[in-house]
Design a protein around this motif. Sequence first.
Motif, short mmCIF file in Angstrom:
data_model
loop_
_atom_site.label_atom_id
_atom_site.label_comp_id
_atom_site.label_asym_id
_atom_site.label_seq_id
_atom_site.Cartn_x
_atom_site.Cartn_y
_atom_site.Cartn_z
N SER A 116 13.90 9.78 16.85
CA SER A 116 13.21 8.52 16.61
C SER A 116 11.73 8.84 16.44
O SER A 116 11.09 9.35 17.36
CB SER A 116 13.40 7.55 17.78
N MET A 117 11.22 8.57 15.25
CA MET A 117 9.82 8.87 14.93
C MET A 117 9.09 7.56 14.64
O MET A 117 9.64 6.66 14.00
CB MET A 117 9.73 9.79 13.72
N THR B 82 -0.85 9.36 11.81
CA THR B 82 -0.12 10.39 12.54
C THR B 82 1.26 9.89 12.91
O THR B 82 1.50 8.68 13.03
CB THR B 82 -0.86 10.80 13.82
N SER B 83 2.19 10.84 13.11
CA SER B 83 3.55 10.52 13.54
C SER B 83 3.72 10.93 14.99
O SER B 83 3.12 11.90 15.45
CB SER B 83 4.57 11.24 12.66
N ALA B 84 4.57 10.22 15.68
CA ALA B 84 4.84 10.52 17.09
C ALA B 84 6.35 10.57 17.29
O ALA B 84 7.10 9.73 16.80
CB ALA B 84 4.22 9.46 17.99
N MET C 189 8.32 18.59 19.84
CA MET C 189 7.61 19.27 18.76
C MET C 189 7.42 20.74 19.04
O MET C 189 7.35 21.56 18.11
CB MET C 189 6.25 18.59 18.54
N ASP C 190 7.36 21.12 20.31
CA ASP C 190 7.22 22.55 20.64
C ASP C 190 8.44 23.32 20.16
O ASP C 190 8.31 24.44 19.65
CB ASP C 190 7.06 22.73 22.15
#
Length: 327
Positions: free
Chosen positions: A244-245, A253-255, A308-309
């Motif tokens: 889910s973005m 920016t995207s989260a 994201m890592d």
Amino acid sequence: MERMQQPYDTIIEAFATHKVPYDIAACYVWLAGAILSIYLPVVNETFLRVVFGVPVILFIPGYALIAALFPAAKDLGGIERIALSFGLSIAVVPLIGLALNYTPWGIRLDPIVISLAIFTIGMCLAAQYRRACVPAAERFTVPFSALRQAVIREFFPKETGRLDRILSIVLIIAIVAAVATTVYVIVVPKEGEKFTEFFILGTNQKAADYPSEIMTGTNSSMYIGIGNHEYKNITYTVETYLESMTFDEKTNTSALKAMDRIDRFKVPVPDNQTLVIPYSFTAKKTTYNRIEFLLFNETVPGDRVQGMDRINQSYRDLHLWITVRSP
């Protein structure tokens, strides 16, 4: 009155073991060496496979065809035979491949080897028979002994001294070393850039028709492709996630709000090969809007690395934007 030679006499003369022409025998031996270098374990992983295989593609089929078409020495000169052998080989081999393409066997290694072997052996047998039909004095022969004597006279004339003989030997060694080096450079090319292809295809194995509108609880299908150009066999690890973005237009920016793993599986891919495997997934929540594909080579981070890592630590990553709806 001299008895006329019967057809069976010609056949016996053509295929008697001690009367096989040296050049035709060389074609048989080289073809056998090529087949052994392709299928014999250990040997098929060495440069001998290229050394024996290239002439079987570029020269020997055309030479056998020329030998069958022109059995007499007066038909063609030596230079013309060599030139036409290359030209006809380049023409015949693709035609054999084209014919195989319309058969159930297709263009694969075994059908190509068998077809080239049958064609070459057939032309060699025809050449033997046709030469037997020509008077012995008019038959084409490769003067191997005369060539050997000419080389000996050129490099080791009788009137030369000891120093000249030593220099001739050094010259021959230098020529052989130069030829060997050239062959080595050709058959053992320098490694180029190492990379891995990672791609996804739609339901028809094309870069289109990807699943975009998905219903919860239903399977969605596609294909995952991996191309190994790392100069070694690698067992890759593929992970897939539903995410889910959210996108903030103010900050551009995207989260990442949620990242749930669907699958993790290993895919062994031999060097210089590409595998395309079918894949299907099911979404259980309508909050998902992206599917992520992560590829790891020989190093896979622990499960503590998330979000994201984990995406950043992957070797390759791909994603598709999707819309998940209720049935």
